[in-house]
Design a protein around this motif. Structure first.
Motif, mmCIF file in Angstrom:
data_model
loop_
_atom_site.group_PDB
_atom_site.id
_atom_site.type_symbol
_atom_site.label_atom_id
_atom_site.label_comp_id
_atom_site.label_asym_id
_atom_site.label_seq_id
_atom_site.Cartn_x
_atom_site.Cartn_y
_atom_site.Cartn_z
ATOM 1 N N LEU A 78 0.830 -1.209 0.000
ATOM 2 C CA LEU A 78 0.000 0.000 0.000
ATOM 3 C C LEU A 78 0.868 1.264 0.000
ATOM 4 C CD1 LEU A 78 -2.863 0.993 -0.022
ATOM 5 C CD2 LEU A 78 -2.970 0.663 2.460
ATOM 6 N N SER A 79 1.904 1.287 0.829
ATOM 7 C CA SER A 79 2.800 2.446 0.862
ATOM 8 C C SER A 79 3.473 2.632 -0.493
ATOM 9 C CB SER A 79 3.872 2.274 1.941
ATOM 10 O OG SER A 79 3.280 2.160 3.204
ATOM 11 N N ARG A 80 3.865 1.519 -1.083
ATOM 12 C CA ARG A 80 4.525 1.595 -2.395
ATOM 13 C C ARG A 80 3.550 2.118 -3.446
ATOM 14 N NH1 ARG A 80 6.170 -3.510 -2.559
ATOM 15 N NH2 ARG A 80 4.695 -4.082 -4.160
ATOM 16 N N ALA A 81 2.285 1.679 -3.338
ATOM 17 C CA ALA A 81 1.281 2.124 -4.316
ATOM 18 C C ALA A 81 1.070 3.639 -4.225
ATOM 19 C CB ALA A 81 -0.034 1.383 -4.082
ATOM 20 N N LEU A 82 1.093 4.177 -3.007
ATOM 21 C CA LEU A 82 0.907 5.625 -2.849
ATOM 22 C C LEU A 82 2.071 6.389 -3.478
ATOM 23 C CD1 LEU A 82 -0.434 5.465 0.795
ATOM 24 C CD2 LEU A 82 -1.697 6.366 -1.167
ATOM 25 N N LEU A 83 3.276 5.880 -3.237
ATOM 26 C CA LEU A 83 4.461 6.509 -3.839
ATOM 27 C C LEU A 83 4.376 6.396 -5.368
ATOM 28 C CD1 LEU A 83 6.900 7.908 -2.580
ATOM 29 C CD2 LEU A 83 8.012 5.676 -2.416
ATOM 30 N N ASP A 84 3.933 5.244 -5.856
ATOM 31 C CA ASP A 84 3.808 5.050 -7.304
ATOM 32 C C ASP A 84 2.766 6.001 -7.892
ATOM 33 O OD1 ASP A 84 5.713 3.072 -7.185
ATOM 34 O OD2 ASP A 84 4.305 1.400 -7.296
ATOM 35 N N ALA A 85 1.672 6.227 -7.149
ATOM 36 C CA ALA A 85 0.630 7.139 -7.645
ATOM 37 C C ALA A 85 1.184 8.558 -7.753
ATOM 38 C CB ALA A 85 -0.580 7.102 -6.713
ATOM 39 N N PHE A 86 1.926 8.976 -6.729
ATOM 40 C CA PHE A 86 2.545 10.319 -6.768
ATOM 41 C C PHE A 86 3.526 10.405 -7.942
ATOM 42 C CE2 PHE A 86 6.193 12.975 -5.504
ATOM 43 C CZ PHE A 86 5.557 14.202 -5.352
ATOM 44 N N ALA A 87 4.309 9.344 -8.140
ATOM 45 C CA ALA A 87 5.287 9.339 -9.241
ATOM 46 C C ALA A 87 4.581 9.399 -10.585
ATOM 47 C CB ALA A 87 6.160 8.082 -9.146
ATOM 48 N N GLU A 88 3.515 8.610 -10.726
ATOM 49 C CA GLU A 88 2.820 8.579 -12.025
ATOM 50 C C GLU A 88 2.235 9.955 -12.345
ATOM 51 O OE1 GLU A 88 0.196 5.212 -12.500
ATOM 52 O OE2 GLU A 88 -0.891 6.213 -14.116
ATOM 53 N N GLY B 214 5.132 16.319 -15.891
ATOM 54 C CA GLY B 214 6.494 16.769 -16.209
ATOM 55 C C GLY B 214 6.902 17.865 -15.246
ATOM 56 N N GLY B 215 8.153 18.285 -15.318
ATOM 57 C CA GLY B 215 8.643 19.321 -14.407
ATOM 58 C C GLY B 215 9.339 18.711 -13.219
ATOM 59 N N PRO B 216 10.215 19.496 -12.579
ATOM 60 C CA PRO B 216 11.016 18.949 -11.483
ATOM 61 C C PRO B 216 10.213 18.643 -10.215
ATOM 62 C CG PRO B 216 11.534 21.280 -11.868
ATOM 63 C CD PRO B 216 10.531 20.877 -12.904
ATOM 64 N N VAL B 217 10.695 17.636 -9.511
ATOM 65 C CA VAL B 217 10.071 17.206 -8.251
ATOM 66 C C VAL B 217 11.166 17.131 -7.185
ATOM 67 C CG1 VAL B 217 8.914 15.292 -7.079
ATOM 68 C CG2 VAL B 217 8.236 15.923 -9.404
ATOM 69 N N ALA B 218 10.953 17.817 -6.078
ATOM 70 C CA ALA B 218 11.930 17.801 -4.986
ATOM 71 C C ALA B 218 11.561 16.732 -3.966
ATOM 72 C CB ALA B 218 11.991 19.168 -4.306
ATOM 73 N N ASP B 219 12.558 15.929 -3.597
ATOM 74 C CA ASP B 219 12.423 14.965 -2.502
ATOM 75 C C ASP B 219 13.075 15.642 -1.291
ATOM 76 O OD1 ASP B 219 12.381 12.802 -0.803
ATOM 77 O OD2 ASP B 219 13.826 11.606 -1.944
ATOM 78 N N VAL B 220 12.243 16.225 -0.431
ATOM 79 C CA VAL B 220 12.740 17.091 0.652
ATOM 80 C C VAL B 220 12.955 16.249 1.912
ATOM 81 C CG1 VAL B 220 12.170 19.049 2.130
ATOM 82 C CG2 VAL B 220 11.650 19.145 -0.319
ATOM 83 N N VAL C 54 14.718 7.083 -2.141
ATOM 84 C CA VAL C 54 13.391 7.414 -2.679
ATOM 85 C C VAL C 54 13.539 8.303 -3.915
ATOM 86 C CG1 VAL C 54 11.153 8.426 -2.146
ATOM 87 C CG2 VAL C 54 12.384 7.169 -0.381
ATOM 88 N N THR C 55 14.514 9.215 -3.889
ATOM 89 C CA THR C 55 14.771 10.060 -5.064
ATOM 90 C C THR C 55 15.076 9.173 -6.278
ATOM 91 O OG1 THR C 55 16.026 11.374 -3.438
ATOM 92 C CG2 THR C 55 15.946 12.200 -5.698
ATOM 93 N N ALA C 56 15.906 8.174 -6.072
ATOM 94 C CA ALA C 56 16.274 7.277 -7.175
ATOM 95 C C ALA C 56 15.065 6.457 -7.638
ATOM 96 C CB ALA C 56 17.410 6.351 -6.728
ATOM 97 N N TYR C 57 14.219 6.051 -6.688
ATOM 98 C CA TYR C 57 13.010 5.282 -7.043
ATOM 99 C C TYR C 57 12.095 6.127 -7.923
ATOM 100 C CZ TYR C 57 8.795 2.451 -6.259
ATOM 101 O OH TYR C 57 7.660 1.677 -6.424
ATOM 102 N N LEU C 58 11.908 7.401 -7.535
ATOM 103 C CA LEU C 58 11.062 8.291 -8.340
ATOM 104 C C LEU C 58 11.653 8.463 -9.740
ATOM 105 C CD1 LEU C 58 10.217 11.155 -5.772
ATOM 106 C CD2 LEU C 58 8.734 9.275 -6.498
ATOM 107 N N THR C 59 12.970 8.614 -9.801
ATOM 108 C CA THR C 59 13.629 8.800 -11.099
ATOM 109 C C THR C 59 13.388 7.598 -12.005
ATOM 110 O OG1 THR C 59 15.333 10.117 -10.013
ATOM 111 C CG2 THR C 59 15.839 9.301 -12.207
ATOM 112 N N ARG C 60 13.510 6.416 -11.430
ATOM 113 C CA ARG C 60 13.290 5.201 -12.233
ATOM 114 C C ARG C 60 11.849 5.114 -12.724
ATOM 115 N NH1 ARG C 60 16.949 2.969 -8.552
ATOM 116 N NH2 ARG C 60 15.307 2.218 -7.179
ATOM 117 N N ALA C 61 10.929 5.801 -12.007
ATOM 118 C CA ALA C 61 9.515 5.807 -12.431
ATOM 119 C C ALA C 61 9.235 6.926 -13.432
ATOM 120 C CB ALA C 61 8.618 5.955 -11.200
#
Ligand SMILES: C[S@@+](CC[C@H](N)C(=O)[O-])C[C@H]1O[C@@H](n2cnc3c(N)ncnc32)[C@H](O)[C@@H]1O
Length: 220
Positions: A35-45, A51-57, A64-71
């Motif tokens: 479930l946690s992964r699905a939420l992160l995947d939804a945000f990534a999708e 498009g546009g930059p996304v900050a992992d603060v 997590v930054t690398a995971y988002l990049t791979r998505a």
């Protein structure tokens, strides 16, 4: 935000101390519960689609930054701890990481398509959260997406504050962790001008002590 300076120094020093151990023990997002992964995947999708930059603060070692990049997300990381940023750069030399604080992000106004704060806002004294959420709004473009995730308190309680003097196997730290009721987080986000589109609380997983919450919002 000069009143935040002593808190920031303590958190920075603590995470510099634990950074190497933390990077070794924290699992990558691919090992999260589904479930946690699905939420992160939804945000990534969603942020990859606009498009546009996304900050992992509060990116820590950048997993997590690398995971988002791979998505497919144009992600970069910001962290208060110089040691965390050094480890993130070493592990992911192809990605951008900067030292900075969520209290004054090194990002121009309206520059971001998305901002993720993954288990990084809980050390912030609650009275400073309005200024932090205002800072998140400042850097998000209209329509930009916010995702917050972290441990939360009970729904009906006052919240809880724990002071920590050691962490990650007995390493010395000095910081507070604040576990706010989820409804208070939603209220503060709305007061900062966000439209909260989803909130989910998850009860502690086996072997864990605390429930956790995820909040998705849009900056109108
Ligand atoms: C528990 S770690 C989470 C790291 C990463 N998000 C992850 O999920 O692995 C919390 C991180 O937030 C960072 N942090 C704490 N306060 C911060 C602030 N005011 N601004 C930026 N980063 C902060 C810490 O240095 C630390 O790296």
């Amino acid at each position: 935000m000069s009143d935040a300076s002593s808190y920031l120094a303590a958190v920075r020093g603590s995470y510099d101390t634990v950074a190497d151990t933390y990077a070794g023990v924290v699992p990558p997002p691919s090992a999260l519960d589904p479930l946690s992964r699905a939420l992160l995947d939804a945000f990534a999708e969603e942020t990859a689609a606009t498009g546009g930059p996304v900050a992992d603060v509060g990116c820590g070692p950048g997993k997590v930054t690398a995971y988002l990049t791979r998505a497919g997300v144009d992600a970069f990381g910001i962290d208060l701890s110089p040691r965390m940023v050094a480890l993130a750069r070493r592990a992911h030399p192809e990605l951008a990481f900067a030292v900075g604080s969520m209290t004054a992000l090194p990002v121009p106004d309206a520059a971001l398509a998305g901002l993720l704060a993954y288990y990084s806002t809980h050390h912030m004294p609650p009275e400073l959260l309005p200024a932090v959420y205002a800072e998140f709004r400042r850097v998000l473009a209209p329509g930009g997406r916010l995702m917050l995730a972290g441990h939360v308190g009970e729904d009906d309680g006052e919240g809880e504050c724990r002071h920590h003097t050691e962490a990650y196997g007995g390493l010395p730290v000095s910081y507070d962790s604040h576990f706010l009721p989820p409804g208070r987080i939603v209220r503060l986000l709305e007061e900062a001008g966000f439209v909260v589109t989803a909130r989910l609380t998850q009860e502690p997983a086996p072997g864990q002590k605390r429930r956790y919450g995820t909040f998705l919002a849009v900056s109108p």
